[in-house]
Design an enzyme around this catalytic site. Structure first.
Site, mmCIF file in Angstrom:
data_model
loop_
_atom_site.group_PDB
_atom_site.id
_atom_site.type_symbol
_atom_site.label_atom_id
_atom_site.label_comp_id
_atom_site.label_asym_id
_atom_site.label_seq_id
_atom_site.Cartn_x
_atom_site.Cartn_y
_atom_site.Cartn_z
ATOM 1 N N PRO A 2 0.818 -1.213 0.000
ATOM 2 C CA PRO A 2 0.000 0.000 0.000
ATOM 3 C C PRO A 2 0.852 1.262 0.000
ATOM 4 C CG PRO A 2 -0.217 -1.179 2.094
ATOM 5 C CD PRO A 2 0.606 -2.035 1.197
ATOM 6 N N GLU A 3 0.500 2.200 -0.847
ATOM 7 C CA GLU A 3 1.152 3.508 -0.864
ATOM 8 C C GLU A 3 0.141 4.539 -0.359
ATOM 9 O OE1 GLU A 3 3.413 4.540 -4.288
ATOM 10 O OE2 GLU A 3 4.204 2.532 -4.568
ATOM 11 N N LYS A 58 2.406 7.203 5.269
ATOM 12 C CA LYS A 58 1.688 5.937 5.356
ATOM 13 C C LYS A 58 1.364 5.543 6.798
ATOM 14 C CE LYS A 58 4.421 3.400 2.650
ATOM 15 N NZ LYS A 58 4.765 2.267 1.751
ATOM 16 N N HIS A 92 -5.571 -13.936 8.987
ATOM 17 C CA HIS A 92 -4.286 -13.539 9.575
ATOM 18 C C HIS A 92 -4.490 -12.382 10.549
ATOM 19 C CE1 HIS A 92 -2.505 -16.081 6.487
ATOM 20 N NE2 HIS A 92 -3.297 -15.487 5.622
ATOM 21 N N ARG A 114 1.680 -10.858 5.967
ATOM 22 C CA ARG A 114 3.148 -10.862 5.937
ATOM 23 C C ARG A 114 3.792 -10.288 7.197
ATOM 24 N NH1 ARG A 114 5.202 -9.348 0.082
ATOM 25 N NH2 ARG A 114 7.095 -10.190 1.021
ATOM 26 N N ARG A 266 15.623 -1.159 -6.206
ATOM 27 C CA ARG A 266 14.241 -1.032 -6.655
ATOM 28 C C ARG A 266 14.199 -0.976 -8.174
ATOM 29 N NH1 ARG A 266 10.371 1.446 -3.039
ATOM 30 N NH2 ARG A 266 11.297 1.902 -1.032
#
Ligand SMILES: [Zn+2]
Length: 276
Positions: A2-3, A58, A92, A114, A266
């Protein structure tokens, strides 16, 4: 991952669902769910009323009717979900919050496959939680100072893509939106900020704002009222990306194949013809 647009979409959806609710009981259910720097266990916010939801970069936080806030970072795969009886339970769940408002009850879960996401109890300094103190304002922040930000970019002698990703200069832009911004600006990702005019840097900031604004609007429209889901994919991804993830596909502007290069661990996607 997510950004900013995805986190902002979560914030906007979540605030409608939890504002005014009281946290009856908060539980962390995984050893990594609570950030080690948390100043108190999660249960310390039991009894707190949720006043608002704020964001910097974020980092999301629940403003409570007390000096402490509940901060959350979605990491790679964090999601906030309102448990619904007719849907399968999340698989999760890392933290759970039982909420109530008069006779209405809600169960908010923090689901994170994760486990790079976290929650923590923190104090505010100048209205910003401890863990987000080093994060600069993003272009959607009412306190964002554009000319000051242009100057910060201009002072550095680093690649423009690296500068865009640096959350201490300007926050919010991650890898995807950096590639899209530079494609729109027709600027090569490896050009040094020192070689760009202030006018061009200002334009890059405007385009970053534009591309994220479009993504927020798309995220908003595909938003299911009670199911708040961030898994790194928004409606924006499929439809509107011009450069990111489009290696060897034709540039939408000039048809040259999009190239992928790697620096600072990246991938960068750009058009070798229009981004010289
Ligand atoms: Zn092109």
């Amino acid at each position: 991952m997510p950004e900013l647009p995805e986190v902002e979409t979560v914030r906007r959806g979540l605030v409608k669902l939890v504002k005014g609710y009281t946290i009856i009981a908060a539980h962390d259910l995984h050893p990594r769910a609570l950030k080690p720097e948390s100043i108190a266990p999660l249960k310390s916010i039991n009894g707190a009323k949720i006043i608002d939801l704020n964001r910097r970069g974020k980092f999301l936080w629940f403003v409570l009717d007390r000096p402490q806030v509940l901060v959350a970072h979605l990491g790679m795969s964090g999601q906030f979900l309102i448990h619904q009886k007719d849907r399968p339970a999340a698989k999760h769940v890392r933290a759970k919050f039982h909420l109530s408002k008069n006779i209405r009850k809600r169960e908010l879960v923090f689901n994170d496959q994760r486990t790079f996401g976290w929650v923590s109890v923190e104090e505010l300094t100048n209205a910003i939680p401890t863990s987000a103190q080093h994060i600069a304002t993003d272009p959607f922040d009412p306190n964002f100072d554009k000319s000051d930000t242009v100057n910060k970019f201009a002072k550095r002698n680093i690649k423009i893509k690296t500068a865009l990703l640096n959350q201490e200069i300007m926050s919010g832009v991650g890898n995807i939106y950096a590639d899209e911004t530079l494609w729109r600006a027709k600027v090569h990702p490896e050009i040094s900020t020192a070689d760009l005019s202030k006018k061009k840097i200002a334009r890059i900031i405007e385009l970053a704002t534009e591309v994220m604004q479009e993504a927020i609007e798309k995220g908003g429209t595909s938003f299911d009222d009670l199911y708040i889901n961030v898994n790194g994919e928004s409606g924006f991804f499929e439809q509107s990306l011009a450069a990111y993830g489009r290696t060897d596909q034709p540039c939408p502007r000039c048809s040259a194949p999009i190239r992928r290069i790697t620096f600072s661990a990246r991938s960068s996607h750009f058009c070798p013809s229009c981004q010289r």
